[in-house]
Design a protein around this motif. Structure first.
Motif, PDB file in Angstrom:
ATOM      1  N   PHE A  45       0.737  -1.268   0.192  1.00 25.12           N
ATOM      2  CA  PHE A  45       0.121   0.123  -0.097  1.00 25.12           C
ATOM      3  C   PHE A  45       0.817   1.069  -0.141  1.00 25.12           C
ATOM      4  N   LEU A  46       1.871   1.443   0.934  1.00 23.90           N
ATOM      5  CA  LEU A  46       2.648   2.734   0.780  1.00 23.90           C
ATOM      6  C   LEU A  46       3.524   2.675  -0.100  1.00 23.90           C
ATOM      7  N   LYS A  47       4.434   1.532  -0.334  1.00 22.45           N
ATOM      8  CA  LYS A  47       5.680   1.959  -1.287  1.00 22.45           C
ATOM      9  C   LYS A  47       5.335   2.229  -2.579  1.00 22.45           C
ATOM     10  N   PRO A  48       4.093   1.952  -3.370  1.00 23.74           N
ATOM     11  CA  PRO A  48       3.782   2.404  -4.732  1.00 23.74           C
ATOM     12  C   PRO A  48       3.487   4.129  -4.467  1.00 23.74           C
ATOM     13  N   ILE A  49       2.704   4.406  -3.582  1.00 28.08           N
ATOM     14  CA  ILE A  49       2.673   5.840  -3.203  1.00 28.08           C
ATOM     15  C   ILE A  49       3.941   6.534  -3.279  1.00 28.08           C
ATOM     16  N   LEU A  50       4.844   6.140  -2.620  1.00 33.00           N
ATOM     17  CA  LEU A  50       6.118   6.831  -2.310  1.00 33.00           C
ATOM     18  C   LEU A  50       6.809   6.680  -3.462  1.00 33.00           C
ATOM     19  N   GLN A  51       6.775   5.636  -4.352  1.00 33.33           N
ATOM     20  CA  GLN A  51       7.387   5.738  -5.610  1.00 33.33           C
ATOM     21  C   GLN A  51       7.134   6.563  -6.663  1.00 33.33           C
ATOM     22  N   ILE A  52       5.720   6.901  -6.742  1.00 27.95           N
ATOM     23  CA  ILE A  52       5.060   7.770  -7.504  1.00 27.95           C
ATOM     24  C   ILE A  52       5.295   9.260  -7.211  1.00 27.95           C
ATOM     25  N   LEU A  53       5.377   9.373  -5.781  1.00 23.43           N
ATOM     26  CA  LEU A  53       5.564  10.843  -5.447  1.00 23.43           C
ATOM     27  C   LEU A  53       7.246  11.352  -5.711  1.00 23.43           C
ATOM     28  N   ALA A  54       8.116  10.250  -5.613  1.00 23.72           N
ATOM     29  CA  ALA A  54       9.410  10.377  -5.585  1.00 23.72           C
ATOM     30  C   ALA A  54      10.061  10.196  -7.089  1.00 23.72           C
ATOM     31  N   LEU A  55       9.003  10.029  -8.035  1.00 17.53           N
ATOM     32  CA  LEU A  55       9.526   9.802  -9.418  1.00 17.53           C
ATOM     33  C   LEU A  55      10.328  11.009  -9.967  1.00 17.53           C
ATOM     34  N   PRO A  56      10.038  12.185  -9.721  1.00 19.55           N
ATOM     35  CA  PRO A  56      11.311  13.252 -10.281  1.00 19.55           C
ATOM     36  C   PRO A  56      12.702  12.983  -9.917  1.00 19.55           C
ATOM     37  N   ILE A  57      12.646  12.656  -8.327  1.00 23.83           N
ATOM     38  CA  ILE A  57      14.048  12.457  -7.679  1.00 23.83           C
ATOM     39  C   ILE A  57      14.606  11.299  -8.382  1.00 23.83           C
ATOM     40  N   THR A  58      13.801  10.190  -8.442  1.00 27.42           N
ATOM     41  CA  THR A  58      14.263   8.929  -9.022  1.00 27.42           C
ATOM     42  C   THR A  58      14.777   8.902 -10.474  1.00 27.42           C
ATOM     43  N   ILE A  59      14.164   9.751 -11.163  1.00 35.95           N
ATOM     44  CA  ILE A  59      14.871   9.888 -12.625  1.00 35.95           C
ATOM     45  C   ILE A  59      16.135  10.765 -12.424  1.00 35.95           C
ATOM     46  N   LEU A  60      16.016  11.755 -11.683  1.00 37.79           N
ATOM     47  CA  LEU A  60      17.353  12.368 -11.478  1.00 37.79           C
ATOM     48  C   LEU A  60      18.359  11.688 -10.983  1.00 37.79           C
ATOM     49  N   THR A  61      18.220  10.433 -10.351  1.00 31.00           N
ATOM     50  CA  THR A  61      19.269   9.714  -9.717  1.00 31.00           C
ATOM     51  C   THR A  61      19.497   8.248 -10.386  1.00 31.00           C
ATOM     52  N   LEU A  62      18.637   8.319 -11.657  1.00 28.16           N
ATOM     53  CA  LEU A  62      18.803   7.153 -12.736  1.00 28.16           C
ATOM     54  C   LEU A  62      18.330   5.678 -11.749  1.00 28.16           C
ATOM     55  N   GLY A  63      17.245   6.179 -11.078  1.00 24.64           N
ATOM     56  CA  GLY A  63      16.818   4.863 -10.224  1.00 24.64           C
ATOM     57  C   GLY A  63      17.218   4.677  -9.120  1.00 24.64           C
ATOM     58  N   LEU A  64      18.441   5.273  -8.326  1.00 24.52           N
ATOM     59  CA  LEU A  64      18.887   4.909  -7.284  1.00 24.52           C
ATOM     60  C   LEU A  64      18.053   5.386  -5.942  1.00 24.52           C
ATOM     61  N   PHE A  65      17.229   6.395  -6.158  1.00 28.70           N
ATOM     62  CA  PHE A  65      16.176   6.606  -5.249  1.00 28.70           C
ATOM     63  C   PHE A  65      15.615   5.320  -4.519  1.00 28.70           C
ATOM     64  N   TYR A  66      15.116   4.728  -5.638  1.00 28.18           N
ATOM     65  CA  TYR A  66      14.144   3.488  -5.129  1.00 28.18           C
ATOM     66  C   TYR A  66      14.847   2.686  -3.980  1.00 28.18           C
ATOM     67  N   PHE A  67      16.258   2.784  -3.910  1.00 30.70           N
ATOM     68  CA  PHE A  67      16.872   1.963  -2.670  1.00 30.70           C
ATOM     69  C   PHE A  67      16.351   2.944  -1.495  1.00 30.70           C
ATOM     70  N   VAL A  68      16.381   4.114  -1.554  1.00 28.94           N
ATOM     71  CA  VAL A  68      16.231   5.088  -0.336  1.00 28.94           C
ATOM     72  C   VAL A  68      14.689   4.714   0.207  1.00 28.94           C
ATOM     73  N   ILE A  69      13.861   4.695  -0.729  1.00 31.83           N
ATOM     74  CA  ILE A  69      12.469   4.424  -0.784  1.00 31.83           C
ATOM     75  C   ILE A  69      12.348   3.163   0.111  1.00 31.83           C
ATOM     76  N   ASN A  70      13.014   2.269  -0.484  1.00 30.76           N
ATOM     77  CA  ASN A  70      12.762   0.743   0.193  1.00 30.76           C
ATOM     78  C   ASN A  70      13.550   0.628   1.634  1.00 30.76           C
ATOM     79  N   VAL A  71      14.412   1.484   1.933  1.00 37.60           N
ATOM     80  CA  VAL A  71      14.970   1.394   3.293  1.00 37.60           C
ATOM     81  C   VAL A  71      14.210   2.422   4.255  1.00 37.60           C
TER      82      VAL A  71
END
Length: 111
Positions: A45-71
């Protein structure tokens, strides 16, 4: 039945990560079971919402921000579950990697 088996696999993966990763404390099988349930709910429930909200940062970091969301999701789980603790960011990152690998290996036998 498959859901229960996945829950048992996640519990075993959390116990394995607690044993192998320094800085991760899993006090009992019961707390690992509860942590598996909580992580499953947060990842659903929470992780997909965070991934959508953090999409611009994730694009800038070439996907590495997904690790931060996971943590962050793992830290929230440690806050919600007694008997399950992680000491720092690197331990949480290694924990997520070990849980993913062990779950994938054990899950191959399920399918």
């Amino acid at each position: 039945m498959k859901l229960l088996l996945r829950l048992v696999i996640s519990t075993l993966a959390i116990l394995a990560a607690g044993y192998f990763v320094p800085g991760v404390v899993v006090s009992s099988v019961g707390s690992a079971f509860v942590a598996a349930i909580v992580l499953g709910i947060l990842n659903t429930f929470l992780k997909p919402i965070l991934q959508i909200l953090a999409l611009p940062i994730t694009i800038l970091t070439l996907g590495l921000f997904y690790f931060v969301i996971n943590v962050l999701v793992i830290y929230l789980a440690t806050y919600l579950v007694d008997g399950f603790a992680i000491s720092n960011f690197i331990s949480a990152l290694l924990f997520s990697l070990v849980v993913s690998v062990v779950s994938a290996i054990l899950g191959m036998f399920l399918d």
